[in-house]
Scaffold this active site. Structure first.
Site, PDB file in Angstrom:
ATOM      1  N   HIS A 266      57.181 -22.759  14.536  1.00  0.00           N
ATOM      2  CA  HIS A 266      57.800 -24.085  14.530  1.00  0.00           C
ATOM      3  C   HIS A 266      59.315 -24.051  14.819  1.00  0.00           C
ATOM      4  CE1 HIS A 266      53.958 -25.002  12.910  1.00  0.00           C
ATOM      5  NE2 HIS A 266      54.233 -24.825  11.640  1.00  0.00           N
ATOM      6  N   LYS A 362      60.421 -22.679   1.216  1.00  0.00           N
ATOM      7  CA  LYS A 362      59.572 -23.466   0.310  1.00  0.00           C
ATOM      8  C   LYS A 362      60.380 -23.716  -0.955  1.00  0.00           C
ATOM      9  CE  LYS A 362      55.370 -22.881   2.408  1.00  0.00           C
ATOM     10  NZ  LYS A 362      54.826 -24.053   3.091  1.00  0.00           N
TER      11      LYS A 362
HETATM   12  C1  BG6 Z   1      52.368 -25.231   8.553  1.00  0.00           C
HETATM   13  C2  BG6 Z   1      52.647 -24.135   7.562  1.00  0.00           C
HETATM   14  O1  BG6 Z   1      52.216 -24.713   9.839  1.00  0.00           O
HETATM   15  O2  BG6 Z   1      53.445 -26.148   8.546  1.00  0.00           O
HETATM   16  C3  BG6 Z   1      52.866 -24.706   6.176  1.00  0.00           C
HETATM   17  O3  BG6 Z   1      51.550 -23.239   7.520  1.00  0.00           O
HETATM   18  C4  BG6 Z   1      53.936 -25.763   6.210  1.00  0.00           C
HETATM   19  O4  BG6 Z   1      53.221 -23.676   5.254  1.00  0.00           O
HETATM   20  C5  BG6 Z   1      53.649 -26.783   7.298  1.00  0.00           C
HETATM   21  O5  BG6 Z   1      53.970 -26.389   4.940  1.00  0.00           O
HETATM   22  C6  BG6 Z   1      54.820 -27.738   7.463  1.00  0.00           C
HETATM   23  O6  BG6 Z   1      54.439 -28.756   8.328  1.00  0.00           O
HETATM   24  P1  BG6 Z   1      55.076 -30.205   8.200  1.00  0.00           P
HETATM   25  O7  BG6 Z   1      54.512 -30.956   9.354  1.00  0.00           O
HETATM   26  O8  BG6 Z   1      54.665 -30.741   6.876  1.00  0.00           O
HETATM   27  O9  BG6 Z   1      56.559 -29.989   8.290  1.00  0.00           O
END
Ligand code: BG6
Length: 506
Positions: A266, A362
């Site tokens: 991401h 986190k």
């Molecule tokens: C996921 C991760 O890809 O993305 C998670 O595995 C994380 O750990 C999540 O919480 C976050 O996504 P978003 O869309 O809630 O920011």
């Protein structure tokens, strides 16, 4: 005038009284949407609700069929439909909106024999297509645990499901590999049966509206592009902070950690979209080509560029939360990182000398995802009497969530006899102007159905990203503690020392 959470006064520059609807997209062609792993968590939480919304919006034709596939032999078409209905309700869709039972032939279930043999599945697919007079367009969606990707791809390929009378597209969830070698091996397995233009690797961040808007913002406005380089930009900060812990995912997270879970995919996607050159066209290959070029320009990382952290107990929103090592399923001596901050150098003509700071964690103080572009300070300080420290550099803040939008921060003179500077901001919020944004999965599934790969991860990008981070997996940096509810370990601030005013706190 209003006030942000951080207390900065802001000026709303664009809003209209009635929220505007998003422009309507044209429906996809009729197809068979096959989901492997159809009794799993992702199906219930994301995929089926997204397919339901697409059908409701008229974007998935009524003739299309969803075929859930899994190992469970105790399910049939009817009980699968009941399960899907219950999952829609659990995902927040009002029960009164749904019929008392789903019936009819466009939501079906097929059990797979152990060992993944897909020949029976191929026969069922052929018979559904014949009965429904479908043109042979197929999506094969692997909503499976990562270890099951390669066996499933092989089984589909061996059963001849890599081709069809229409088009066949395969969708692969993240994580795609767990280091460079495994990603390369998985790509080899995929390419044994499928050509790259059939493959859609998911990164759900790319389906978020503000992430897509980075490109429009950069390339549809002439204001920013001349400033988008080392002459005018001092640094870029990309933050994805979560308040949540690891929920019920200890088994996965213990083997993953924040580097694999968030940074490799991401945050690095956000970085490449921010740093890429202007593509030759607004189309998938041109955009993906430019993103891949950025990754190839990133300098190898050393330990002095990286800080790992792990949360200890603390308070979030006034509630006590346990330390990571006290979460159910986590080893008491676990060294898994729940926080990563790192400094990347993109060594090309545009970005030489501009640090890109990436940070995720986190159990942090706030849930916020944003990209902050820090512009250089003016070369000459004319307002010395106000004190150097009162002059803030201009910033562009792209907020990805929550409350998606853009802010431009600049200095003004505070009214009065004395010359006193104050930081103000122009801001745009989607929620001021538009109806609620679609879920990322709706956007991505529709793109798969329409054959648009722009928002999906190409084979070379995923390998280059793992190439960058695998040395940190093989030779891990130390892991520093931070209190839950904070902004990570103090050591993370050291990365910025002398380079910026410090992390921009959302
Ligand atoms: C996921 C991760 O890809 O993305 C998670 O595995 C994380 O750990 C999540 O919480 C976050 O996504 P978003 O869309 O809630 O920011």
């Amino acid at each position: 005038m209003s006030t942000t959470a951080a207390g900065t006064p802001t000026t709303v520059v664009s809003s209209e009284s009635a929220p505007q609807a998003a422009p309507k997209r044209t429906p996809s062609e009729p197809c068979l949407f096959v989901i492997l792993g159809a009794t799993g968590d992702l199906m219930g939480r994301k995929l089926f609700p997204a397919l339901y919304q697409l059908r409701k919006r008229g974007l998935l034709p009524d003739r299309s069929v969803v075929l859930g596939v899994d190992l469970r032999t105790d399910l049939n078409d009817d009980s699968f439909r009941d399960q899907c209905r219950a999952e829609l309700i659990a995902s927040g869709i009002p029960e009164k909106e749904l019929p008392p039972r789903f019936t009819g032939g466009n939501l079906l279930y097929q059990a797979l024999p152990k060992g993944n043999d897909c020949h029976a599945l191929a026969e069922r697919i052929a018979s559904i297509e014949k009965e429904k007079q479908l043109p042979g367009n197929r999506v094969l969606y692997l909503a499976l645990p990562p270890a099951a990707f390669a066996p499933a791809i092989t089984a589909l390929g061996e059963a001849g499901l890599n081709k069809s009378p229409g088009w066949t597209r395969i969708v692969i969830e993240k994580p795609f590999g767990h280091d460079f070698d495994s990603a390369e091996a998985l790509n080899d397995c995929v390419h044994k049966y499928f050509t790259e233009d059939q493959v859609y690797r998911i990164d759900h961040y790319l389906g978020k509206e503000t992430v897509q808007n980075i490109l429009v913002f950069r390339f549809a406005n002439s204001l920013f592009e001349p400033l988008w380089n080392r002459d005018r930009i001092a640094s870029v900060e990309i933050t994805v902070a979560e308040c949540l812990g690891i929920e019920h995912r200890a088994k996965y997270y213990e083997g993953a950690g924040a580097l694999r879970d968030m940074i490799q995919n991401h945050l690095t996607q956000l970085m490449t979209l921010t740093a890429m050159e202007v593509p030759s066209a607004f189309e998938a290959e041109a955009i993906r080509h430019e993103k891949a070029k950025v990754l190839r320009s990133v300098m190898p990382l050393s330990h002095s560029d990286v800080v790992f952290g792990q949360y200890s107990s603390g308070k979030i929103d006034g509630q006590d939360v346990p330390a990571y090592v006290d979460e159910p399923g986590v080893a008491k001596d676990s060294k898994t990182e729940t926080f990563v901050a790192l400094r990347l150098w993109v060594e090309n003509w545009r970005w030489h000398g501009v640090p890109f700071f990436l940070r995720t964690g986190k159990r942090m103080a706030t849930r916020a995802s944003e990209i902050v572009v820090n512009f250089r300070r003016p070369p000459v300080m004319m307002f010395r009497e106000c004190g150097e420290s009162s002059l803030h550099a201009n910033k562009l803040v792209m907020t990805i969530q929550p409350d998606e939008g853009f802010d431009i921060r600049f200095e003004i003179k505070k009214p009065g006899d004395a010359v006193e500077l104050q930081n103000q901001s122009l801001h745009f919020r989607y929620s001021d102007v538009f109806e609620p944004l679609p879920e990322a999965y709706e956007t991505l599934l529709l793109d798969v159905l329409k054959g648009d790969a722009t928002l999906f991860v190409r084979d070379d990008w995923v390998e280059d990203s793992w190439r960058l981070y695998t040395p940190l997996i093989n030779n891990r940096p130390p892991v520093y503690p931070y209190s839950a509810g904070s902004w990570g370990p103090p050591e993370a601030d050291q990365l910025m020392l002398g380079m910026t005013e410090g992390w921009t706190t959302p």
